[in-house]
Design a protein around this motif. Structure first.
Motif, PDB file in Angstrom:
ATOM      1  N   PHE A   1       0.815  -1.216   0.000  1.00  0.00           N
ATOM      2  CA  PHE A   1       0.000   0.000   0.000  1.00  0.00           C
ATOM      3  C   PHE A   1       0.846   1.263   0.000  1.00  0.00           C
ATOM      4  N   LEU A   2       2.000   1.226   0.628  1.00  0.00           N
ATOM      5  CA  LEU A   2       2.899   2.377   0.547  1.00  0.00           C
ATOM      6  C   LEU A   2       3.252   2.673  -0.904  1.00  0.00           C
ATOM      7  N   THR A   3       3.534   1.641  -1.681  1.00  0.00           N
ATOM      8  CA  THR A   3       3.918   1.848  -3.077  1.00  0.00           C
ATOM      9  C   THR A   3       2.745   2.317  -3.936  1.00  0.00           C
ATOM     10  N   GLN A   4       1.549   2.297  -3.398  1.00  0.00           N
ATOM     11  CA  GLN A   4       0.388   2.884  -4.082  1.00  0.00           C
ATOM     12  C   GLN A   4       0.182   4.344  -3.693  1.00  0.00           C
ATOM     13  N   GLY A   5       0.942   4.820  -2.697  1.00  0.00           N
ATOM     14  CA  GLY A   5       0.766   6.185  -2.219  1.00  0.00           C
ATOM     15  C   GLY A   5      -0.136   6.295  -1.013  1.00  0.00           C
ATOM     16  N   CYS A   6      -0.484   5.154  -0.404  1.00  0.00           N
ATOM     17  CA  CYS A   6      -1.376   5.162   0.758  1.00  0.00           C
ATOM     18  C   CYS A   6      -0.590   5.455   2.031  1.00  0.00           C
ATOM     19  N   THR A   7      -1.152   6.308   2.862  1.00  0.00           N
ATOM     20  CA  THR A   7      -0.564   6.610   4.161  1.00  0.00           C
ATOM     21  C   THR A   7      -1.465   6.173   5.312  1.00  0.00           C
ATOM     22  N   THR A   8      -2.739   5.886   5.019  1.00  0.00           N
ATOM     23  CA  THR A   8      -3.695   5.447   6.041  1.00  0.00           C
ATOM     24  C   THR A   8      -4.591   4.367   5.453  1.00  0.00           C
ATOM     25  N   VAL A   9      -4.840   3.295   6.228  1.00  0.00           N
ATOM     26  CA  VAL A   9      -5.801   2.276   5.816  1.00  0.00           C
ATOM     27  C   VAL A   9      -6.809   2.067   6.939  1.00  0.00           C
ATOM     28  N   VAL A  10      -8.036   1.736   6.543  1.00  0.00           N
ATOM     29  CA  VAL A  10      -9.135   1.542   7.488  1.00  0.00           C
ATOM     30  C   VAL A  10      -9.436   0.047   7.579  1.00  0.00           C
ATOM     31  N   THR A  11      -9.333  -0.503   8.789  1.00  0.00           N
ATOM     32  CA  THR A  11      -9.583  -1.926   9.018  1.00  0.00           C
ATOM     33  C   THR A  11     -10.937  -2.127   9.718  1.00  0.00           C
ATOM     34  N   GLY A  12     -11.282  -3.405   9.967  1.00  0.00           N
ATOM     35  CA  GLY A  12     -12.556  -3.719  10.607  1.00  0.00           C
ATOM     36  C   GLY A  12     -13.714  -3.745   9.645  1.00  0.00           C
ATOM     37  N   ASN A  13     -13.432  -3.878   8.346  1.00  0.00           N
ATOM     38  CA  ASN A  13     -14.480  -3.801   7.331  1.00  0.00           C
ATOM     39  C   ASN A  13     -15.224  -5.121   7.133  1.00  0.00           C
ATOM     40  N   CYS A  14     -16.361  -5.031   6.473  1.00  0.00           N
ATOM     41  CA  CYS A  14     -17.222  -6.184   6.154  1.00  0.00           C
ATOM     42  C   CYS A  14     -17.625  -6.955   7.406  1.00  0.00           C
ATOM     43  N   GLY A  15     -17.683  -6.271   8.543  1.00  0.00           N
ATOM     44  CA  GLY A  15     -18.111  -6.917   9.778  1.00  0.00           C
ATOM     45  C   GLY A  15     -17.078  -7.824  10.399  1.00  0.00           C
ATOM     46  N   ALA A  16     -15.829  -7.806   9.886  1.00  0.00           N
ATOM     47  CA  ALA A  16     -14.802  -8.730  10.374  1.00  0.00           C
ATOM     48  C   ALA A  16     -13.578  -7.972  10.873  1.00  0.00           C
ATOM     49  N   GLY A  17     -13.012  -8.473  11.976  1.00  0.00           N
ATOM     50  CA  GLY A  17     -11.824  -7.852  12.554  1.00  0.00           C
ATOM     51  C   GLY A  17     -11.902  -7.875  14.066  1.00  0.00           C
ATOM     52  N   PRO A  18     -10.904  -7.308  14.729  1.00  0.00           N
ATOM     53  CA  PRO A  18     -10.893  -7.308  16.197  1.00  0.00           C
ATOM     54  C   PRO A  18     -12.042  -6.477  16.782  1.00  0.00           C
ATOM     55  N   VAL A  19     -12.728  -7.044  17.750  1.00  0.00           N
ATOM     56  CA  VAL A  19     -13.772  -6.308  18.473  1.00  0.00           C
ATOM     57  C   VAL A  19     -13.154  -5.445  19.569  1.00  0.00           C
ATOM     58  N   ASP A  20     -12.095  -5.957  20.206  1.00  0.00           N
ATOM     59  CA  ASP A  20     -11.389  -5.211  21.249  1.00  0.00           C
ATOM     60  C   ASP A  20     -10.450  -4.218  20.579  1.00  0.00           C
ATOM     61  N   ALA A  21     -10.962  -3.030  20.287  1.00  0.00           N
ATOM     62  CA  ALA A  21     -10.190  -2.026  19.553  1.00  0.00           C
ATOM     63  C   ALA A  21      -8.991  -1.533  20.347  1.00  0.00           C
ATOM     64  N   ASP A  22      -9.145  -1.408  21.650  1.00  0.00           N
ATOM     65  CA  ASP A  22      -8.047  -0.908  22.475  1.00  0.00           C
ATOM     66  C   ASP A  22      -6.838  -1.841  22.388  1.00  0.00           C
ATOM     67  N   ALA A  23      -7.067  -3.137  22.509  1.00  0.00           N
ATOM     68  CA  ALA A  23      -5.969  -4.096  22.417  1.00  0.00           C
ATOM     69  C   ALA A  23      -5.338  -4.075  21.032  1.00  0.00           C
ATOM     70  N   TYR A  24      -6.163  -3.948  20.010  1.00  0.00           N
ATOM     71  CA  TYR A  24      -5.672  -3.900  18.628  1.00  0.00           C
ATOM     72  C   TYR A  24      -4.808  -2.658  18.405  1.00  0.00           C
ATOM     73  N   TYR A  25      -5.318  -1.512  18.803  1.00  0.00           N
ATOM     74  CA  TYR A  25      -4.546  -0.278  18.655  1.00  0.00           C
ATOM     75  C   TYR A  25      -3.222  -0.351  19.424  1.00  0.00           C
ATOM     76  N   LYS A  26      -3.253  -0.951  20.609  1.00  0.00           N
ATOM     77  CA  LYS A  26      -2.031  -1.030  21.412  1.00  0.00           C
ATOM     78  C   LYS A  26      -0.961  -1.888  20.740  1.00  0.00           C
ATOM     79  N   LYS A  27      -1.367  -2.930  20.020  1.00  0.00           N
ATOM     80  CA  LYS A  27      -0.390  -3.742  19.276  1.00  0.00           C
ATOM     81  C   LYS A  27       0.306  -2.898  18.211  1.00  0.00           C
ATOM     82  N   ILE A  28      -0.467  -2.073  17.538  1.00  0.00           N
ATOM     83  CA  ILE A  28       0.103  -1.206  16.501  1.00  0.00           C
ATOM     84  C   ILE A  28       1.013  -0.164  17.133  1.00  0.00           C
ATOM     85  N   GLU A  29       0.565   0.412  18.243  1.00  0.00           N
ATOM     86  CA  GLU A  29       1.375   1.426  18.928  1.00  0.00           C
ATOM     87  C   GLU A  29       2.683   0.840  19.447  1.00  0.00           C
ATOM     88  N   ALA A  30       2.660  -0.418  19.852  1.00  0.00           N
ATOM     89  CA  ALA A  30       3.859  -1.045  20.413  1.00  0.00           C
ATOM     90  C   ALA A  30       4.895  -1.380  19.342  1.00  0.00           C
TER      91      ALA A  30
END
Length: 521
Positions: A101-130
């Motif tokens: 996605f970087l090579t496409q020029g993307c700087t931000t992506v939105v996850t959790g789409n189509c009803g699928a993904g982590p429900v515990d957003a805080d834990a998910y965000y913390k993994k990315i922050e870490a």
């Protein structure tokens, strides 16, 4: 007289203050600037300091900045992919760079789409922050997984206690920084929620300032009914609503996209906030089961599905449904295998070809795949003219429906690697389907507005320094359906939060992306 002199002196001081040199770290010089608003392009400079944009156009600066001569190049806001499925990949060491996605020029992506993904957003965000990520990550509450945690995979209505629990979890997710809720209304268990259940959760999301994003119940002949349900949810829950991967899927539905556009335009004229996103291809991609097998048969998961297939009455119904679906897909010629662990040699072939080579019927191959835990497929189901028509609407954003990936033996949809350069390079610059200003806006300012994001999506003073510099003569997708693991070309420089992640066309390896939690209202 004294008052006039005082006003004059104050005005002079203001002018002098405005002309003071700006201290910058990066100078992007003499580029063609498209600021994400859709306004006409102009030639000028962009200055970055730390993680902010501090200069645009002509301005005095101080310091010894890293300078890029952008003559002949376009400077634009970093692209925002509204529909991404990198939820699980973006937290792995192999794929957290999100290079495709970087090579496409993307700087931000939105996850959790189509009803699928982590429900515990805080834990998910913390993994990315870490651990960091190549791109910024915005997350949506996935209604399907939310329902799965509370109710399971059963095909039934939620009772009062279950609905209240889902509402509480939705409020918690909003407090943890998700930007809205997504549904995947062809997938188990998301599909088993009726409109009333969706409205009750969406009301919570709306009160917290979020949006409702939907892979709708039908993208084929039931497209118009699905759009009507989306609009109803927005009206009743009082929140903005958004169509994921807007399309009319299947030959028998071609042309319906125009009526769907009319319905959305009418709702917008009445003051309702309704938007959509689209990937610029004539093929979709999902599981073989979701493509061929009715949702009632998939209730309860794989084991229950196999029990139904092997039962006399239900098995006959399922086989008949699969055969009808295959007939609409040219007996499987339009269905190409993208990944199937049991028979990897089938990848890249269509279902009809596999059946021929195996001496089986397409139905028998479909049942064999289902028995062996399914496959990912690419479904060539859209009309080229419909695709072009939808992308010209000023409320349709660009989005990939892809995920972080690295080259491998599978053959995923080329949108993983090529969505944004295809929209801008192929459809805009080569085919002239839409103006460059609109193409850039559909990838930057528009998705930011849809999300309610205030600090990204535009080249404006004080905005976060997410900036792409590309060569309009060379920007193009290289990924194809038979050779999808090919990175796009033409992005010369990319800055994520002011950090250079692509320099002179080469990735730097920087993990400058952040978990972007939605500010509390």
């Amino acid at each position: 007289m004294i008052v006039r002199l005082t006003i004059l002196l104050l005005s002079l001081v203001s002018v002098l203050d405005a002309q003071e040199p700006v201290e910058i770290d990066v100078l992007l010089k003499n580029g063609t600037i498209l600021d994400g608003t859709g306004s006409p392009r102009f030639v000028g400079n962009v200055g970055l300091a730390g993680d902010k944009i501090v200069g645009i156009g002509e301005f005095e600066f101080s310091g010894v900045p890293f300078t890029v001569d952008c003559s002949g190049l376009v400077i634009a806001p970093g692209f925002i992919d509204l529909h991404n499925h990198s939820d699980w990949n973006i937290v792995t060491p192999e794929m957290r760079s999100n290079l495709n996605f970087l090579t496409q020029g993307c700087t931000t992506v939105v996850t959790g789409n189509c009803g699928a993904g982590p429900v515990d957003a805080d834990a998910y965000y913390k993994k990315i922050e870490a651990n960091g990520a190549g791109t910024n990550i915005v997350h949506l509450l996935p209604q399907g997984n939310l329902r799965g945690e509370v109710i399971g995979q059963d095909d039934r209505k939620a009772n009062t206690a279950e609905r209240r629990k889902m509402e509480r979890l939705a409020k918690q997710a909003m407090e943890d920084g998700v930007w809205g809720m997504s549904t995947g209304l062809i997938y188990v268990p998301s599909v088993y929620a009726d409109t009333d259940e969706l409205v009750s959760i969406a009301e919570v999301v709306g009160k917290e300032g979020g949006i409702y994003v939907s892979h709708m119940r039908g993208e084929g002949t039931t497209l118009l009914a699905s759009v009507a349900e989306l609009i109803e949810i927005g009206e009743r829950a009082k929140l903005p609503v958004h169509v994921s991967h807007f399309k009319a899927s299947g030959k028998d539905a071609w042309g319906l996209i125009r009526q769907a556009v009319d319905m959305i335009d009418e709702a917008r004229k009445k003051g309702q906030v309704v938007t959509a996103d689209q990937y610029p291809y004539i093929a979709s991609s999902t599981s073989l089961e979701a493509t061929l097998i009715p949702t009632w048969a998939r209730a309860g998961g794989h084991d229950k599905l196999m029990q139904r297939i092997n039962s006399p009455d239900e098995g006959t119904r399922i086989r008949e449904a699969i055969e009808r679906s295959l007939e609409l897909k040219d007996e499987g010629r339009r269905v190409q295998f993208a990944r199937f662990e049991k028979r990897p040699e089938w990848v890249g072939q269509n279902l009809y070809e596999v059946a021929q080579s195996e001496g089986k019927t397409p139905l028998e191959i479909a049942l064999y795949v289902t028995e062996n835990r399914g496959a990912s497929i690419v479904n060539f189901s859209m009309d080229e003219e419909d695709v072009r028509y939808a992308m010209q609407r000023d409320w349709v954003a660009t989005a990939s429906d892809g995920r972080a990936a690295i080259p491998g033996s599978d053959k995923p949809h080329p949108r993983f690697y090529g969505t944004f350069p295809r929209k801008i390079g192929h459809y805009c610059l080569q085919e002239e389907v839409l103006p460059l200003e609109q193409a850039i806006r559909s990838a930057s300012g528009l998705p930011a507005d849809i999300l309610g994001m205030k600090d990204r999506g535009y080249l404006k003073l004080g905005q976060s320094a997410d900036v792409v510099v590309f060569d309009p003569e060379k920007l193009i997708d290289n990924a194809t359906f038979q050779d999808p693991h090919r990175y796009s070309q033409g992005v010369k420089y990319l800055f994520v939060n002011g950090t250079i992640t692509i320099s002179d066309g080469h990735p730097t390896g920087a993990l400058a992306g952040r978990a972007l939690r939605k500010p509390r209202p």
